[in-house]
Design an enzyme around this catalytic site. Structure first.
Site, mmCIF file in Angstrom:
data_model
loop_
_atom_site.group_PDB
_atom_site.id
_atom_site.type_symbol
_atom_site.label_atom_id
_atom_site.label_comp_id
_atom_site.label_asym_id
_atom_site.label_seq_id
_atom_site.Cartn_x
_atom_site.Cartn_y
_atom_site.Cartn_z
ATOM 1 N N PRO A 264 30.023 20.412 -21.242
ATOM 2 C CA PRO A 264 30.564 21.293 -22.275
ATOM 3 C C PRO A 264 29.484 22.295 -22.654
ATOM 4 O O PRO A 264 28.320 21.918 -22.823
ATOM 5 C CB PRO A 264 30.841 20.348 -23.462
ATOM 6 C CG PRO A 264 30.431 18.989 -23.056
ATOM 7 C CD PRO A 264 29.802 19.038 -21.714
ATOM 8 N N THR A 266 28.880 25.511 -25.255
ATOM 9 C CA THR A 266 29.327 26.430 -26.297
ATOM 10 C C THR A 266 29.088 27.882 -25.872
ATOM 11 O O THR A 266 28.042 28.183 -25.292
ATOM 12 C CB THR A 266 28.592 26.109 -27.612
ATOM 13 O OG1 THR A 266 29.017 24.804 -28.009
ATOM 14 C CG2 THR A 266 28.911 27.100 -28.712
ATOM 15 N N CYS A 351 24.726 17.162 -30.184
ATOM 16 C CA CYS A 351 24.371 18.521 -30.619
ATOM 17 C C CYS A 351 23.179 18.472 -31.578
ATOM 18 O O CYS A 351 23.216 17.765 -32.592
ATOM 19 C CB CYS A 351 25.574 19.194 -31.272
ATOM 20 S SG CYS A 351 25.189 20.904 -31.684
ATOM 21 N N LYS A 391 29.350 11.633 -25.470
ATOM 22 C CA LYS A 391 28.160 12.270 -24.885
ATOM 23 C C LYS A 391 27.018 12.085 -25.873
ATOM 24 O O LYS A 391 27.120 12.508 -27.026
ATOM 25 C CB LYS A 391 28.428 13.754 -24.621
ATOM 26 C CG LYS A 391 27.255 14.490 -23.998
ATOM 27 C CD LYS A 391 27.710 15.814 -23.398
ATOM 28 C CE LYS A 391 26.564 16.613 -22.805
ATOM 29 N NZ LYS A 391 25.817 17.363 -23.809
ATOM 30 N N ASN A 470 22.546 13.149 -17.389
ATOM 31 C CA ASN A 470 22.507 14.603 -17.620
ATOM 32 C C ASN A 470 21.094 15.054 -17.991
ATOM 33 O O ASN A 470 20.419 14.419 -18.782
ATOM 34 C CB ASN A 470 23.506 14.946 -18.756
ATOM 35 C CG ASN A 470 23.357 16.345 -19.319
ATOM 36 O OD1 ASN A 470 23.172 16.515 -20.523
ATOM 37 N ND2 ASN A 470 23.431 17.352 -18.472
ATOM 38 N N GLY A 471 20.670 16.135 -17.358
ATOM 39 C CA GLY A 471 19.390 16.737 -17.723
ATOM 40 C C GLY A 471 18.633 17.303 -16.543
ATOM 41 O O GLY A 471 18.260 16.581 -15.616
ATOM 42 N N ASP A 472 18.471 18.619 -16.535
ATOM 43 C CA ASP A 472 17.598 19.325 -15.594
ATOM 44 C C ASP A 472 18.086 19.382 -14.149
ATOM 45 O O ASP A 472 17.313 19.767 -13.267
ATOM 46 C CB ASP A 472 16.186 18.717 -15.567
ATOM 47 C CG ASP A 472 15.496 18.756 -16.904
ATOM 48 O OD1 ASP A 472 15.892 19.588 -17.731
ATOM 49 O OD2 ASP A 472 14.572 17.953 -17.117
#
Ligand SMILES: Cc1cc2nc3c(=O)[nH]c(=O)nc-3n(C[C@H](O)[C@H](O)[C@H](O)COP(=O)(O)O)c2cc1C
Length: 626
Positions: A264, A266, A351, A391, A470-472
C-alpha cells in the site's frame, strides 16, 4: 546469481531485448575511492559528471508514508523526523478553468438537466463561448477515446479535435470499441453508491452486524468492578454473535506463496499506478491507506481510495487505519456490503507519522496489543467473507523488537489470513537497512503455528496464515533471498516497485533487465493513459494526471540504469554521485530537477499551463563539492 556475482561481476547479463550487457572489470579502487564509499552507488567513471556544485537530495520516505496527512512534530518518538528532507510548502491544489462549461452540456447531442438552471448556474451554458475560450487542443488522439470508444469529458476534453465533428457539432463515438473495452474488463469497481454515502452522512446507515459485534466486544473490555455483570452480558451477546454470517473457514482464501505484491502506498499507490503494476506482473495490490473516521463521515476523497480497476481483482486489498474497534467493525461491514471486489481487508499497524501515532493509529497499535486484537476481531466478525490481514513493523523503538510476541498473540487469539512485517521499527529511518534476520525469525514462528494447526485434526479451521516480509527489496536477488527463507511466503515491494516498476518482470526472468530509456518512457506513457482514464481528459483531470505523474517521477528518477553500474546488486539506499545516462533521454529520466519531470509530463499531457504547480516532497540542497 552467485555471491561472487553479487559483489562485483564481469559476467554478461541479458537485457530485456536480449542484448548482452557487458559489465567491465573493475579498475583499481584508488582512482575512485569516493565513489566506492559506503552507501554510494558505484557508477562507471565515464558516466560520472564532475562538477563543482553538487546537488544533494534528501529523500524522506518515512514522511511519504503518510502522504499529506500528517505534519511531523517534536517528541512522540518520531521527533527526529521533523522536516528532514521534506518540503513543507507544497501547493497541491490544481487550478480550474476560468470559463467552465456546465457538466449538463458535455455531450451537446444528449444534454442533461442542470439542477440550478441556466440562469443560476455558475458555469456557462454558452457552448460557443466556452469552445472559443478553450486553449488550443493537445495533438494526437484522445487516449480515453482510444481505450473506451467515447470520452466522458466530452467537449471539455483537451484532445477534443480527435472525437468532435465540427460540422455536425457532435461528439464522435465508436460503439464497437466501447463494447470491446467492457469485454476486456476495462472499468472501475468498488464505487460506493450515493445512497449508501448519504445514509452514512446522515448517520442513518444500518450496521446490522457491526452493532452486535461492537456490543459483544465492548463487554470484553468492561471494568473490573463490573466483571460478574459483564460476564453474563458477554454470554448473552456471544449467543447472538454465533449467528454471525461467516466463520473464518468460510472466508475467501488468500494464498500469497510467491505472489508478487505491491505495498500500500499513500499518494503514489493510486489506481492508475496499481493498474500499471498489474500489467507489469503484480499479483496483489493494495489501496492507499484509508482512515476509518473520514470513511464513516462519508468523505468523498476517502471513499475514492477503495476504488480499484477491475484488473486488480482478485488480489486487491483495502487498507484501513483506525484506533477504535467500533470504527473498524463499521468500516468492515460497509466494505463487505457496498463493494464487490475486495480480496482482503488490511489493518495498518505500521504508519509512523506523528499525527496518526498520537491518535493511537498506525504503528501506535504495536504498543497496544489488546486494542489491536480487538480491532482485528471486530473487523473479522463484520467483514463477511472478506479475510482480514495486518501490516506491522518490528516495533516502535529501535533495538526493542516486539513483533514476534505480537504475532504469537495474533495467531493464538485471532484469525488473520496474512501478516506482513516491515523489518524496521517506527523510530528507525529508511537510511538503515531492514532487518531480514528478524523477519525470518518471525516467519519461523508463523510457520510453526501453521504446521501445528495442520497436524491438529480437530481444528475446523483449515486456513493457514500467510507471512510476508517487507523492506528494501530492489531486485530479483533480494526477492529470492527473501522467499527462499523458510517461513517467508512472499515479499511486499514498495519503493522498489516505484523506482523500478518492472521489478516483477526481473523476478520472473530471474535476471536484471537493462530497460532502455525508450522502454521506460513507454511505461510512463502507459501510466499517463491510465491516469487520464481515471481522472479524465478535461483541464482538471489533466492537471491531476500531471501532478500524480510528477509524484511517480519523484521515485522513477532514482533509478540508476544497470548498464552504467560496475557493481551489483544495486541497493535501494545507495546514493549516486552526479551521473549522466547513455543518451539524452536516459539523462533526463534521471534528473533530480522537478522542472524536468514537468517537461516529461508534457510529452504525453501537452504543455503545462503557467498555473500548473508542483512542489516536490523531497528538498534538494545545492552544496559546494570539494
Ligand atoms: C511513498 C510511500 C507511501 C507509503 N504508504 C503506505 C501506506 O499507505 N500504508 C502502508 O502500510 N505503508 C505505506 N508505506 C510503507 C511501505 O508500504 C513499505 O512498508 C515501506 O516502504 C518498506 O518497504 P520498501 O523498503 O520496499 O520501500 C509507504 C511508503 C512510501 C515510500
Amino acid at each position: 546469481m552467485t555471491s561472487a556475482q553479487e559483489k562485483r561481476t564481469s559476467e554478461p547479463l541479458e537485457s530485456s531485448d536480449s542484448k548482452k550487457i557487458q559489465l567491465e572489470p573493475v579498475e583499481p579502487v584508488q582512482k575512485r575511492v569516493d565513489h566506492f564509499a559506503k552507501g554510494m552507488a558505484a557508477i562507471k567513471p565515464e558516466f560520472i559528471v564532475e562538477s563543482s556544485s553538487k546537488v544533494e537530495i534528501q529523500y524522506d520516505d518515512d514522511e511519504a508514508e503518510g502522504g499529506e496527512r500528517g505534519e511531523p512534530e517534536k517528541g512522540s518518538g518520531g521527533g527526529r523526523r521533523k522536516k528532514r528532507g521534506q518540503n513543507k510548502n507544497r501547493d497541491l491544489k490544481q487550478k480550474k478553468e476560468e470559463i467552465r462549461l456546465c457538466t449538463s452540456l458535455l455531450d451537446p447531442e444528449n444534454p442533461k438537466v442542470c439542477s440550478y438552471g441556466p440562469e443560476q448556474c455558475r458555469s456557462t451554458h454558452n457552448v460557443e463561448e466556452y469552445l472559443a475560450s478553450k486553449p488550443e487542443d493537445n495533438e494526437g488522439i484522445c487516449p480515453v477515446f482510444k481505450a473506451l470508444g467515447y470520452c466522458p469529458a466530452g467537449l471539455k476534453c483537451r484532445w477534443l479535435q480527435s472525437h468532435y465533428d465540427k460540422e455536425t457539432r457532435k461528439l464522435i463515438k465508436d460503439l464497437e470499441r466501447t463494447e470491446k473495452s467492457k469485454e476486456e474488463l476495462n472499468y472501475e469497481v468498488n464505487i460506493v453508491s450515493h445512497e449508501a454515502r448519504g445514509k452514512l452522512r446522515k448517520k442513518q446507515y444500518e450496521f446490522e452486524v457491526a452493532s452486535k459485534v461492537i456490543e459483544f466486544i465492548d463487554t470484553t473490555v468492561q471494568s473490573e468492578e463490573n466483571i460478574a455483570n459483564a460476564q453474563q452480558k458477554r454470554k448473552d451477546n456471544e449467543a447472538a454473535f454465533v449467528e454471525a454470517p461467516f466463520k473464518i473457514a468460510e472466508k475467501k482464501r488468500l494464498d500469497f506463496r510467491n505472489a508478487k505484491i505491491v505495498s500500500p502506498l499513500t499518494t503514489v499507490g493510486n489506481l492508475p499506478y496499481r493498474r500499471l503494476m498489474k500489467t507489469l506482473g503484480a499479483d496483489v495490490t493494495y489501496s492507499e491507506m484509508a482512515l476509518s473516521v473520514p470513511l464513516l463521515q462519508a468523505t468523498n476523497s476517502e471513499w475514492a481510495l477503495p476504488k480499484a480497476h477491475r484488473s486488480e481483482y482478485p488480489g486487491f486489498g483495502v487498507q484501513i487505519a483506525t484506533s477504535k474497534h467500533w470504527a473498524a467493525a463499521k468500516v468492515a461491514e460497509i466494505l463487505y456490503k457496498e463493494t464487490s471486489h475486495v480480496s482482503e481487508l488490511n489493518l495498518n499497524c505500521g504508519c509512523p507519522i506523528d499525527l496518526l501515532y498520537r491518535q493511537g493509529q498506525g504503528s501506535a497499535l504495536l504498543d497496544q496489543p489488546a486494542r489491536l486484537l480487538r480491532i482485528v476481531k471486530s473487523m473479522n466478525a463484520s467483514s463477511g467473507d472478506i479475510p482480514v490481514t495486518v501490516k506491522i513493523r518490528t516495533g516502535t523503538r529501535d533495538n526493542k523488537n516486539t513483533a514476534k510476541t505480537l504475532v504469537e498473540r495474533l495467531l493464538a487469539e485471532n484469525d488473520v489470513a496474512a501478516i506482513t512485517l516491515h523489518g524496521r521499527s517506527r523510530q528507525q529511518r529508511y537510511t538503515r537497512e531492514a532487518d531480514w534476520n528478524y523477519i525470518a525469525e518471525v516467519g519461523q514462528t508463523v510457520k510453526e503455528w501453521n504446521d501445528k494447526k495442520e497436524d491438529d485434526k480437530e481444528s475446523s479451521d483449515t486456513q493457514r496464515t500467510c507471512f510476508v516480509g517487507n523492506g528494501d527489496v530492489y531486485s530479483h536477488v533480494d526477492w529470492y533471498n527473501a522467499v527462499n527463507k523458510e517461513g517467508i511466503d512472499s515479499v511486499m515491494v514498495a519503493r522498489g516497485a516505484l523506482i523500478k516498476p518492472w521489478i516483477f518482470e526481473e523476478v520472473e526472468a530471474q535476471q536484471y533487465l537493462d530497460k532502455s530509456a525508450t522502454e521506460r518512457l513507454d511505461i510512463l506513457h502507459k501510466f499517463t493513459d491510465f491516469a487520464l482514464e481515471h481522472w479524465g481528459t478535461d483541464e482538471y483531470g489533466v492537471g491531476l494526471a500531471r501532478r500524480f505523474m510528477c509524484e511517480f517521477l519523484s521515485f522513477t528518477h532514482r533509478y540508476i540504469p544497470i548498464g552504467i553500474l560496475e557493481r551489483l546488486p544495486p541497493k535501494i539506499n545507495e546514493r549516486p554521485p552526479q551521473w549522466r545516462g547513455r543518451n539524452e533521454m536516459e539523462t533526463l529520466l534521471g534528473s533530480t530537477d522537478y522542472k524536468d519531470w514537468i517537461k516529461i509530463t508534457e510529452m504525453f499531457l501537452g504543455k503545462a499551463g503557467p498555473d500548473f504547480v508542483f512542489t516536490p516532497k523531497h528538498k534538494s540542497n545545492a552544496y559546494e563539492g570539494n
